[in-house]
Design an enzyme around this catalytic site. Structure first.
Site, short mmCIF file in Angstrom:
data_model
loop_
_atom_site.label_atom_id
_atom_site.label_comp_id
_atom_site.label_asym_id
_atom_site.label_seq_id
_atom_site.Cartn_x
_atom_site.Cartn_y
_atom_site.Cartn_z
N GLY A 296 0.74 -1.25 0.00
CA GLY A 296 0.00 0.00 0.00
C GLY A 296 0.77 1.30 0.00
O GLY A 296 0.24 2.31 0.47
N GLU B 266 6.61 -7.64 8.49
CA GLU B 266 7.28 -8.92 8.69
C GLU B 266 7.06 -9.51 10.07
O GLU B 266 7.28 -10.70 10.29
CB GLU B 266 8.79 -8.73 8.46
N THR C 23 8.40 2.86 4.62
CA THR C 23 7.72 3.99 5.24
C THR C 23 8.74 4.91 5.91
O THR C 23 8.65 6.14 5.80
CB THR C 23 6.71 3.51 6.30
N ALA D 81 12.72 -5.40 3.66
CA ALA D 81 13.24 -5.13 5.01
C ALA D 81 12.35 -4.19 5.82
O ALA D 81 12.83 -3.56 6.76
CB ALA D 81 14.66 -4.56 4.93
#
Lengths: 152, 753, 276
Positions: B470, B706, B512, B508
């Site tokens: 997104g 993650e 953002t 990773a």
């Protein structure tokens, strides 16, 4: 050979070899790329289209085998800019991430609404286990399906 | 930084209507005039010296344009990889795994290309096959004789060691030492979209469309390999149908470009899912851990080794081994540690990046071990962890950044979500775990652009790939807030290396906080420019907001185009946009990894399981995941990512396992590789977002996506022990495995009585 | 997929004639869920496909109080959703619901499933337990043989060249008899299945999915018959022993154990046969 059928509400004729698969007629011949090829062994449901209101795997269906039937692909769900209630439910619940499974998943929910309009959560999960999603973990898809069933 | 207005809202995804209508296009959907179709011929031999690749029958098939082998590219640099460039895009002098590409066929139709690829034959002088890492480690046969020799083991791709304090002494001093070995299976990402590329050499250079997470790195790889300047290579990425790490750095771009070069036609290569299974996997791992505690129960020492089977080529193996070693110490601020991570070659499908990146394997071991230790002490696993998890502000490992999260708080939230203290039914057990990985976004300098057009519409140019997580929506929210503008007026462009700023890659959990921060910075700079212009022209920039075409400030409203026209002394038609380049620079800092970690990604999992002792089937009755995200730019998207990563983790906990017959992958399809389905959802499934505004990204955000994969497996195994007293240290926890463990335990109990 | 000629007969006789004419280069094509997959993978390359979907006589379905008469061309979907089947033989309806996935059930036919003789087939186990018979037609005439004899082994049946299965006749146990089915699948296909018919001296216990073809366990049936269905433990133990005698692969002890468990659970879930 020629195959005549109704596609997303319009009469079409596809002139293709007998061994051509429906997914290839749709994607390559007619450039309707919404239907996707993923597992290619009828399991994942990315290639789902409706034939006479029933979900089928277009990756393992001859184009010839939709002769005389009513085929609906993801491109045939919306009426212009107005989304089908299932599509709208997916939008409302953000039930898509990468989106590759989404056309097949949306059509699976449409088929669910035809087959089991009163499905409860357990039935929804059982039915939608026919279609794989790798991104969402299904939680928002199930919510969207619940909303869609109420509205269909 | 102002308070978020658009950020933090559950805005509708910018791409969702395109996705539900089937209008969204992926690389496999693209078509250009004159396009030809490709299929790769692949080795059926696991290891051998390449004598000849016979393409004559393939070339003779009508409709075949060309068939290429490595011999056609001796003038190029054929090798790619992440840091160890050991993988040729077509086998050169050796084949090293079943499925390795040996030739490329280009034809007028896909059917002809497929047929021709079957006609390519390979002549090989077989070499001893190293079926897995265990065999390779002690073999005299070397899969990559060109690699440096490791002092202890054979076929080592990379060895990393992190050591602090004096672990041997501390283990000797320890009041109790827990020692165990844990195993983790090889997995396949199963992105729904197979690896796909479309390449064309034009007068502009090499035009590459690819389903890739790292377009700038791919651009650089292609430039190097084809010995052409960067400005002659362009990589564009449409929507990507799932990545999870499987589409990192070069994969099929070089070979597609190579085929296009020889064919002198645009070439599209859409792999089958079977071929994608044979491209990259998650490393199988064997983890041995020795953990020593003091008289209070605190962990004072951990000596661990994780062996990762990296398959035939390095891919991201070296980095996985390094990160896995680093993260083996776990989130308990253990003062004395020795953590060894070794990536070992084998003649299996190469292993590379996969969501969680080395860490699910070592957290599987670490959080199982911690539970075993708590049980040994007769302590509640929840209370033990709350007492000893690294506190906020305390060092985690070496001189890396201190812990930026409140770990006990997050874990308690997970426990609460499943009713940890409520009475429980017979046959059920509860378990939990906390997984921490140093977040990405360190040691990079990234930039992004924001363009404010004269009509008030806004464009964000940022190199984060839309894989489903997104960014096209989140970055629009971030930019809107930096500009005090409306979310609906912001559009984020698809990624194109031509004219867009460099970014190492969408992986990773870094986007953002790195690219997103650069977007915010750019937006703020543009805002200031608008404020300047407003002050000059309307005399105020008080509480300035952009509302579509208008600038609203003080008690005035004036179209932006008029303000700019007046300020610049130009006709409106002659006005360009207001724009800025934002920067996020995390290159400073020292840490054990060579930089200071920018944040810690934290995932807490708590589960209640029901065990059917007759069949060994585990049912997840309740499952809670707490994602410690600092600030959720788009809470719906973050939830979706956490739900998805948790279910992916349930996959490797209960169902998923790549099966090998020696070196040969025998379940490269959904028929025998079992991914989670809707009916596998836990009956009660909670995702909780913990937002303490304590991250380095916009509005205190951290990376996410993650965390759900990290601790779910040990949480389930811990719950299994809670229910049955059984400890299983191998994944997946299939019904047969659980049943056998129960049987063995029953047999042992009978022996004792 | 290799090219082929597609024929679309409207009468059974026409279809049989085409099979005769093209010999082993022709194959019957119905739902395509198995055949087309094999052809895509390159395991079969027939030059002629005889599409039987327009032969109306292959798609009839009749339920009465004594038997089910199922056209070989009836889809799994129809069996799953048929109200009368749900009443008189709910175990079959539930079984059909678990075959593969909804898309395969919408297109795939029961005849296709039985003739393909995949060892994991759920319907095969159920029909073997119920003592179904199958009717096979050729240009030379018709014959009826017990399904148990029709199924020869993994992917092997008694279907002769030029023959088409036309229907399956399933005798229903008398009202009050109990029929149950349980299966367990760890991946896509079932791993172990159990079909149980509790009908006095006509009781049946069959284990499916783990051997080349469904495995009858008469001693388990006897144990049930002798105890009016109560001695589930004895039946389960007989099942376990029987499976171990034929299943020697890795994990056989687990599958044998599961077979016993599933037989017990099939019994527990076996509803008494209702009249139509």
């Amino acid at each position: 050979m020629e195959t005549e059928f109704t596609l997303n509400g319009s009469a079409v004729v596809v002139d293709a070899p007998a061994h051509e698969l429906l997914i290839d007629s749709l994607r390559e011949r007619m450039r309707l790329t919404g239907t996707k090829r993923s597992c290619d062994v009828e399991i994942c449901g990315a290639c789902t289209v409706l034939r006479d209101g029933q979900a089928i795997s277009s990756c393992t269906t001859l184009t010839a085998d939709v002769e005389g039937t009513d085929v609906v692909t993801v491109e045939g769900l919306a009426a212009g800019e107005e989304l089908h209630p299932v599509q709208q439910a997916f939008v409302d619940h953000s039930a898509a991430q990468c989106g590759f499974c989404t056309p097949g998943m949306v059509l699976s929910v449409v088929a669910l609404g035809i087959d089991f309009p009163d499905a409860d959560e357990e039935k929804i999960k059982e039915y939608l286990s026919s279609t794989i999603c790798r991104c969402t973990g299904y939680a928002k898809i199930v919510e969207a399906a619940q909303q869609a069933l109420e509205q269909m | 930084m102002t308070e978020p207005i658009e950020a933090g809202q559950r805005h509708q995804r910018k791409d969702i209507v395109d996705k539900v209508t089937g209008r969204a296009r992926y690389t496999c959907d693209l078509e250009v005039a004159g396009m030809a179709y490709a299929r790769l011929a692949r080795s059926k031999v696991a290891h051998g010296t390449l004598k000849n690749v016979d393409t004559s029958a393939a070339r003779a098939l009508p409709g075949v344009i060309c068939v290429v082998t490595a011999k056609d590219f001796e003038h190029l640099d054929m090798y790619y990889g992440e840091s160890v460039l050991d993988q040729p895009f077509l086998a050169v002098d050796r084949v090293r795994y079943i499925g390795e590409p040996i030739a490329g066929v280009v034809a007028e139709t896909q059917a002809i290309a497929d047929e021709a690829a079957e006609l390519v034959t390979l002549e090989v002088e077989e070499l001893p096959i190293l079926a897995d890492a265990a065999q390779a480690m002690t073999s005299t046969t070397l899969i990559h004789p060109e690699r440096p020799v490791d002092p202890e083991l054979a076929n080592v791709c990379n060895r990393a060691v992190f050591a602090y304090g004096d672990v041997d002494q501390a283990l000797e001093d320890a009041v109790y030492v827990h020692e165990a070995t844990y195993t983790f299976p090889a997995l396949y990402h199963y992105a729904m979209e197979p690896h796909s590329c479309l390449a064309e050499w034009t007068t502009e250079g090499l035009e590459m469309w690819s389903s890739t997470q790292q377009p700038h790195k791919v651009r650089a790889d292609l430039a190097r390999m084809f010995r052409t300047p960067h400005n002659n290579v362009r990589v564009r990425v449409p929507f990507v149908g799932g990545g999870y790490g499987s589409k990192g750095q070069a994969k099929y771009e070089p070979v597609t470009a190579a085929m296009a070069l020889v064919a002198q036609r645009p070439v599209r290569l859409v792999n089958s899912i079977n071929e994608s299974f044979h491209t990259v996997t998650r490393h199988a791992a064997v983890v041995t851990m020795k953990t020593g505690i003091d008289a209070d129960g605190k962990i004072i020492a951990r000596d661990s080794q994780v062996i990762y089977d990296t398959g035939a080529y390095a891919d991201k193996g070296p980095r996985v081994a390094r990160k896995g070693a680093y993260r083996s110490a776990g989130p308990y601020s253990i003062p004395h540690t020795r953590s060894v991570g070794i990536a070992v070659y084998s003649n299996r499908v190469p292993a590379g990046a996969f969501r969680g990146f080395s860490t699910p394997q070592v957290v599987w071991a670490g959080e199982s071990a911690v539970d075993e230790i708590a049980r040994h002490l007769g302590m509640s696993p929840l209370e033990y962890r709350k007492r000893y998890l690294t506190e906020r502000g305390k060092p985690l490992l070496g001189d890396d950044a201190p812990m930026d999260a409140d770990l006990p708080q997050g874990l308690q939230m997970a426990a609460d979500a499943i009713g940890w203290n409520e009475p429980r039914r017979a046959g059920r057990g509860r378990g939990l775990g906390s997984g921490v990985k140093d977040g990405g976004g360190g040691a990079a300098r990234v930039e992004a652009e924001v363009h404010l057009h004269r009509d008030g519409s806004i464009e964000v140019v940022a190199s984060t790939i839309e894989l489903g997580q997104g960014p096209q929506t989140a970055f629009a929210q971030i930019a809107a807030d930096g500009l005090c503008a409306r979310f609906d007026d912001v559009k984020v462009r698809a990624v194109d290396t031509w004219g867009q700023r460099f970014d190492p890659g969408t992986n990773a959990s870094r986007s953002t906080i790195s690219v997103g921060s650069a977007v915010y910075d750019a937006a703020c700079q543009v805002y200031l420019q608008v404020c300047d212009a407003a002050e000059q022209v309307i005399g105020t920039s008080e509480r300035l907001r952009l509302e579509g075409p208008d600038v609203v400030a003080g008690d005035q409203r004036k179209p932006l185009v008029e303000i700019l026209a007046e300020m610049r002394g130009l006709q409106p038609d002659w006005l360009g946009s207001v724009f800025a380049t934002g920067v996020q620079d995390s290159t400073k800092g020292d840490g054990p990894l060579g930089y200071t970690s920018s944040f810690y990604e934290v995932g807490h999992s708590a589960v209640e399981v029901e065990v059917d002792p007759e069949t060994g089937v585990l049912t997840l009755v309740k499952c809670a995941s707490v994602a410690d995200v600092g600030f959720a730019v788009n809470p719906t998207s973050v939830e979706g990512q956490d739900e998805g990563s948790t279910v992916m983790g349930i996959g490797h906990s209960l169902y998923e396992e790549l099966e090998f017959n020696g070196p040969e992958l025998i379940n490269p399809s959904l028929v025998d590789y079992r991914v989670p389905r809707a009916e596998d959802l836990p009956r009660e499934f909670h995702t909780v977002l913990l937002e303490n505004r304590d991250g380095p990204g916009p509005f205190g955000s951290k990376g996410a996506g993650e965390g759900g994969t990290l601790a779910i497996a040990p949480a389930i195994a811990n719950a299994l022990e809670d229910a049955t007293g059984l400890r299983i240290r191998d994944l997946p926890l299939t019904p047969e495995r659980v049943w056998r463990a129960l049987q063995n335990e029953r047999a042992e109990q009978q022996d004792e009585s | 997929m290799a090219p082929f000629e597609l024929h679309r007969p409207h009468e059974l006789s026409e279809a049989l004639h085409l099979l005769d004419k093209h010999g082993d280069d022709a194959v019957l094509h119905m739902g395509g869920t198995e055949l087309l997959l094999l052809m895509k993978l390159g395991f079969a390359q027939p030059g002629h496909l005889v599409d039987g979907k327009r032969v109306a006589s292959l798609a009839t379905l009749r339920v009465d109080d004594q038997r089910l008469v199922i056209g070989a061309g009836v889809t799994h979907r129809r069996l799953e959703r048929h109200r009368d089947i749900a009443r008189v033989l709910p175990a079959l309806a539930v079984l059909e619901r678990s075959v593969a996935n909804v898309r395969v059930r919408n297109a795939g036919t029961i005849g296709g499933n039985l003739c393909f003789a995949e060892p994991h087939s759920d319907p095969a186990t159920m029909f073997a337990a119920l003592g179904a018979t199958v009717q096979l037609a050729s240009t030379g005439g018709e014959r009826t043989i017990p399904f148990r004899d029709f199924l020869r082994g993994a992917f092997a049946t008694d279907l002769q060249p030029g023959e088409i299965m036309t229907r399956i006749e399933v005798p229903l146990p008398p009202p009050g008899a109990r029929v149950g089915y349980q299966r367990i699948a760890f991946k896509e296909r079932p791993d172990v299945a159990a079909a149980v018919v509790l009908d006095g001296a006509q009781s049946e216990v069959w284990v499916g999915a783990l051997a080349a073809r469904p495995l009858p366990v008469p001693r388990a049936a006897e144990a049930l018959a002798a105890s009016a269905g109560r001695d589930e433990t004895a039946a389960a133990e007989e099942v376990r022993t029987a499976v171990l005698a034929v299943d020697t692969g890795e994990g056989a002890d687990y599958r044998a154990h599961l077979a016993g468990v599933l037989v017990r659970r099939a019994l527990d879930g076996a509803a008494p046969r209702l009249p139509l």
